[in-house]
Write an enzyme that holds these catalytic residues in place. Sequence first.
Site, mmCIF file in Angstrom:
data_model
loop_
_atom_site.group_PDB
_atom_site.id
_atom_site.type_symbol
_atom_site.label_atom_id
_atom_site.label_comp_id
_atom_site.label_asym_id
_atom_site.label_seq_id
_atom_site.Cartn_x
_atom_site.Cartn_y
_atom_site.Cartn_z
ATOM 1 N N GLU A 264 0.890 -1.156 0.000
ATOM 2 C CA GLU A 264 0.000 0.000 0.000
ATOM 3 C C GLU A 264 0.922 1.198 0.000
ATOM 4 O O GLU A 264 1.714 1.381 0.913
ATOM 5 C CB GLU A 264 -0.906 -0.053 1.233
ATOM 6 C CG GLU A 264 -2.022 0.964 1.218
ATOM 7 C CD GLU A 264 -1.727 2.118 2.145
ATOM 8 O OE1 GLU A 264 -1.299 3.179 1.635
ATOM 9 O OE2 GLU A 264 -1.927 1.961 3.360
ATOM 10 N N CYS A 301 -1.984 8.406 4.720
ATOM 11 C CA CYS A 301 -1.998 8.019 3.307
ATOM 12 C C CYS A 301 -3.305 8.427 2.641
ATOM 13 O O CYS A 301 -3.406 8.424 1.424
ATOM 14 C CB CYS A 301 -1.738 6.531 3.123
ATOM 15 S SG CYS A 301 -2.618 5.495 4.286
#
Lengths: 527, 527
Positions: A264, A301
Amino acid sequence: MITGKNQIGNTLSATGTITFTTYNPELDRENDVVFTEATQEEIEQALSLATDAFKEFRNVSGKKKAEFLNAIADEILALDDTLVKTYCSETGLPEGRAKGERGRTVGQLRSFANLVEEGSWVEATIDKAQPNREPMPKADIRKMNIPLGPVVVFGASNFPLAYSTAGGDTAAALAAGCPVIVKSHPMHAGTGELVASAIIKAAKETGMPNGVFSNLNSSGIEVGQQLVANSKVKAVGFTGSIKGGRALLDLAAKREEPIPVFAEMGSINPVVLLPKALENRAADIAKTYAGSITLGTGQFCTNPGLLLGIKSKGLTDFVEQLSTEIIKIEPSCMLHPNIKKGYEANKSKIVNEDKVEIKANFTSDVHNNYAQQAVVTVEGKTFLENPTLHLEVFGPFSMVVECDNETELETVISNLEGQLTGTIISDDNELSSYNILVDALQNRVGRIIFNGVPTGVEVCESMVHGGPYPASTDSRFTAVGINSINRWVRPFSYQSWPNHLLPKELQNENPLDIFRSIDGERTKDKI
Amino acid sequence: MITGKNQIGNTLSATGTITFTTYNPELDRENDVVFTEATQEEIEQALSLATDAFKEFRNVSGKKKAEFLNAIADEILALDDTLVKTYCSETGLPEGRAKGERGRTVGQLRSFANLVEEGSWVEATIDKAQPNREPMPKADIRKMNIPLGPVVVFGASNFPLAYSTAGGDTAAALAAGCPVIVKSHPMHAGTGELVASAIIKAAKETGMPNGVFSNLNSSGIEVGQQLVANSKVKAVGFTGSIKGGRALLDLAAKREEPIPVFAEMGSINPVVLLPKALENRAADIAKTYAGSITLGTGQFCTNPGLLLGIKSKGLTDFVEQLSTEIIKIEPSCMLHPNIKKGYEANKSKIVNEDKVEIKANFTSDVHNNYAQQAVVTVEGKTFLENPTLHLEVFGPFSMVVECDNETELETVISNLEGQLTGTIISDDNELSSYNILVDALQNRVGRIIFNGVPTGVEVCESMVHGGPYPASTDSRFTAVGINSINRWVRPFSYQSWPNHLLPKELQNENPLDIFRSIDGERTKDKI
């Protein structure tokens, strides 16, 4: 209490010579504990133990795995203030955040414990034999998910607990039946060691095999590279930068036996501001987004780094309000001097590009390692022409892209790299006129949000935390929620296998009382 | 009726200059139709059409997709004798096999039609909002599977229907909502064109967008390479050799945006013969395996190419009987002179290795392109030391590995490359004494069979056709059965999305009446 050593299965070890320390960004000085990097021998030891442990661990019952996961959660809570203080001293994050993230971590561990204790997650599927079928008899075939093998987990700088040592990747892999080797993040190696000790304590308490977990220190990239290249490793989980994730993906792809890497990576999380919404409530939206952009010093994020609109008075008002609001927010500490350095470098890079206009820039003095928030604007055309402007600026920064019209806005969206999230800010009746934008956005993201902010990732089954590359390396999986266990398992079929030698999940009597698919029907029935 | 042209969406096109023909191995001569390779422009056209078609096709309802898939099945059946004759003329396979494979292909299409018409396959998952939750409200989040985008499918030489143009990969991708571009297999390009025409007819009948399907000819590797490297392609399905599959995997991994490649590659399908079974019924087992090894001229990916046992009188008897039985079998035609050439070359390579003993070798004259079956033996130690002996010999060939004891047998199994299947031949009460062997075998394969043969892959939900590398490039998926649709989809979340703008699968009213997970409970309830 923190030794600075590597956790090689049940043993603490520090035979190497390369050492490093963590940093307290709030006090702007190094922390005391000296950490020793894992040597090649220690890496090999950890992997040999993991390979041996897998032979036993893959057959451990869901009930026993649940005990293990719950014990990890208990042991993490038992670390109490020591953990919270270490966390804060290695991140500059406030105590409230430490406790919140601990709660999330413990919650994830317990939700995987529930999942494997209940047991239906293995997706047991049974097609009964039809010995008299014409022209050919049909054999009895039974399928379930089984673990892949030892998994290497790379922790994230910005989530020392929830996406690191005992975070989502580790919890999911252990739940699946995969031993885990963590490559500890060097910025919070002390937090990592404490959590690793909790995992080992839990493993011993619940009788798990030595090697089910290891924690390796390193300040550079070599330890990670050696892990991913090693044939004993069967899968990789990573949370971090595009550069780091891609390097590991490439390394794994070059192996004689390529292995799955779920990374990720970065995301700038586009937010599409529709005209009516801006016309009616520019100030409100601006205030909300000033908060979302600076939340956690912008170090999420899912931070909204890209705000997209069509030129209008509403958009102009919004930019003005956002600039006013964001400057009011008190600057806060970044995770590490290097993170702050990176933030300033990337911000400068963007700001110095042609035709980028600075709208808000916190220029008053701040403590060392504190981030100065900023907002810039560019025209749609400029954004489309200049890929540098698509760069993720990790920190409290956002760019407003002002498009000439809907067509240009669609082009901007369609040309974005893959993202974790996309958000639409819209008035109630406006959205249905913008199907094309929604479709374009859906195609680029893993989660789409209506009238909210992308920050704040709910841990639940319906959450997708992932998305088209480079948001993640494989959009077919999520990193958050119970379905993230699917990254670490493979389906396996037994054909005509004797009932008493099948795993319990597939036996006629359904002794675990799980949901199964029998000849296409989902049921808890026996056969 | 067969034009030799490429099917670029709804248009036949042959602007290129490179041509080739297919071969009738039974008559040992070229077939008449001249096929024209797709040019770079034609490839681009097909991909542009697919990209455009995806915008519409991804939102086509399950009911409409089911009509499309069923219409493909109908149109394939409507090709009737033309298809069967073309199939036979391009493969040397008998009519019965052609019809059987057609039945399987049609069955697969209809099973995917049922799957998407019913609709629950999207795994709709809903977590309802909790606006009053403390400390933070919980948003409404809803998840379902959505298609990845255009998929490139590489057909297999040995399954012109079931694993090619409208085979499992294509059926699954279309069912998922992904347009498909097939790189037609040059050995059966005529069969491919006929099936492609059936798909296009079905697409037109059921109102599918132009570009939902294309079929590209090529005799070399360039067309395939260009397809996989093209940024418009979002996933790849492949059935074929390890060399070919790995080359595509490497190419996809090097792209700026890496994409998933599911390649089902070689396998030698180890069969473990336990002592009691051999003692009691060596002759029966030998007869069964002589049949399985030569079935379809040994040209199945599940062909049992490796038979493993512990030295004993039973094993010696088995080898003798197998050699006797296999020689009795009438040789049959291979798919193509090049396949026959490859078979002979690989067989020679093995036979000429040190310490390989030939036990059966059909040496009488055969028609051109017919395969001469063979069985060889080696010692366990020799097999372990010499990786050349692990080579897949595609054809009616098998190697018996004679191990000194159970430990050596376990070592042999543990050192095998990943396989599609593993089989245990055992007497009823014997198996539980060999848990170590079963565990070792399970670790290397995707499907394990008790007292049967690996050939004959049942198409059903519980089937796993796949396995650890190099049996497939990603053991987390199967190439056969309805779950193979998961290769071509990704989960997608909607957060706080207005109910009437959600896809029907996620709307409160559950208008499609599908099974959904609501707050963790599987139900057809409305909200």
